[in-house]
Every structure is written in C-alpha cells, then in structure tokens.
Design an enzyme around this catalytic site. Sequence first.
Site, PDB file in Angstrom:
ATOM      1  N   GLY A 137      19.554  49.649  90.480  1.00  0.00           N
ATOM      2  CA  GLY A 137      19.706  51.090  90.681  1.00  0.00           C
ATOM      3  C   GLY A 137      21.118  51.566  90.949  1.00  0.00           C
ATOM      4  N   PHE A 155      23.635  52.126  88.780  1.00  0.00           N
ATOM      5  CA  PHE A 155      23.962  53.187  87.830  1.00  0.00           C
ATOM      6  C   PHE A 155      23.213  54.467  88.209  1.00  0.00           C
ATOM      7  CE2 PHE A 155      25.701  51.529  83.540  1.00  0.00           C
ATOM      8  CZ  PHE A 155      26.512  50.605  84.169  1.00  0.00           C
ATOM      9  N   ASP A 211      13.392  49.480  83.604  1.00  0.00           N
ATOM     10  CA  ASP A 211      13.816  48.081  83.565  1.00  0.00           C
ATOM     11  C   ASP A 211      12.563  47.216  83.535  1.00  0.00           C
ATOM     12  OD1 ASP A 211      16.766  46.638  84.598  1.00  0.00           O
ATOM     13  OD2 ASP A 211      14.981  45.402  84.454  1.00  0.00           O
ATOM     14  N   ASP A 227       9.351  47.453  79.244  1.00  0.00           N
ATOM     15  CA  ASP A 227      10.064  46.497  78.399  1.00  0.00           C
ATOM     16  C   ASP A 227      10.492  47.233  77.137  1.00  0.00           C
ATOM     17  OD1 ASP A 227      10.942  44.519  76.696  1.00  0.00           O
ATOM     18  OD2 ASP A 227       9.177  43.240  76.899  1.00  0.00           O
ATOM     19  N   ASP A 231      22.669  49.461  80.451  1.00  0.00           N
ATOM     20  CA  ASP A 231      23.354  48.321  81.070  1.00  0.00           C
ATOM     21  C   ASP A 231      22.520  47.054  80.850  1.00  0.00           C
ATOM     22  OD1 ASP A 231      25.637  47.413  82.512  1.00  0.00           O
ATOM     23  OD2 ASP A 231      24.407  47.181  84.312  1.00  0.00           O
ATOM     24  N   LYS A 238      26.204  48.504  77.118  1.00  0.00           N
ATOM     25  CA  LYS A 238      26.895  47.242  77.361  1.00  0.00           C
ATOM     26  C   LYS A 238      26.582  46.275  76.229  1.00  0.00           C
ATOM     27  CE  LYS A 238      25.545  44.516  80.829  1.00  0.00           C
ATOM     28  NZ  LYS A 238      25.465  44.159  82.271  1.00  0.00           N
TER      29      LYS A 238
END
EC number: 2.1.1.166
Length: 206
Positions: free
Chosen positions: A53, A55, A73, A91, A115, A155
């Site tokens: 958490g 971000f 997530d 997912d 991320d 990312k």
Amino acid sequence: MGKPYRPKDHYFQKAKQEGLRARSAFKVDEILKRFPGSVKKGAAVLDLGAAPGGFLQILADAVGMNGRVIGVDIAAIRPFSQKWVTTAVLDVLADDFDAKLAALYDGPYDAVISDMAPKTSGIKGTDEARSLRLAGKALEVAATRGRPGATFVAKVFMGGDFEAFRDEVRNHFEEVKIVRPEATRGASMEVYVVGLRRRAPAPAAT
C-alpha cells in the site's frame, strides 16, 4: 557492480519515520513530482500490484477526497481509513480479472499505475519476460479503461523485449519517458515506463 542490497537503507528508514507502508512509496512520489499534472485532484486512479500500500498512500493524497483510488494485488492489502481508497485481492492474469475490476469501478481512469513484478526465478530472460507480461496487461487496461489524456506508469525489468514494449506504449501515449527513481535499489534492473497524455482512440470504421 550495483550497490549491495541493504534492507535497512535510507529509504527504508525514511518510510518508517513518515508512516509509509513501503519504501517504494518514494518511487511513485518522485514520478508524480517529475511530471506535474500526471495525477490531479479528483482523479480516478488504478494501482496494480498495490500491496502493501505504499503507492496507495501517495496516490490517495494526490487525488484527495474527491478522487478515487482502486488498489489490487494477489496479496491482501491492509484497509485504508480514507473512504475514497478501495482495495481488492485480484489476479491480473486471471480470465475474470477485467469483469471483477469493472465491478469495483466501471468508470474510466485518469491514471493506471503498475508496480507489479513477478516472483523472480534468477533466470534473467525468464524474469524479464514475466515482467513484460505483467506490464503488457497493465498497458491493456490503460488502453481500454484510460480516458483520453490519461497517464500510464509501469515497472519493467530492462532487457528482452523492452524496446518493443516501449514502442507499444508510444502507440497509445503522446509522450513516453523512462524513469529510474532514486529510491530504486542499486543492483535492480527495474525502470518505470511513463506514458503521458493517452491518445484518443481512433474512431471505428463505418
């Protein structure tokens, strides 16, 4: 040689002092400061790979109470007190991901930020391919759910088909930047691909 990984490094300590859930919070904070206006007050933002958490804490402040932040997530995220932050265990590679995401928030996003990173195998080519698969899914969401003018941040591990991925981002965004935030660990191969101002989709042929 990159700097050795030090779990209790400067950013770890700083995150602890500032009440941030993860040192990674400084990465998205730097990106938002480098590109003013990329996430505005009142914006709707999607954070993929959001646990634990860090971000989300930065993004919640950036959009304010009139905004909306959705964080997902595969790991559970400790709930937020801010009512404009919604989290869920999803997912992104599951067949029902898009439907479940739409059930959380069905409007367009002003920013899609990822991320996500794969569990590393230590095999460079495998890890790069897995990283790009996750980033590709994030880009797919940004292309289908992002409003014109939206921001994209993902990312990615450098190498492999990185150039092809960057070119794909360029197809959807007016400007593409590659950022390696200061809080990135020395030996890490990760960078962030930033897409600014999503192009309006071409009108469908009649």
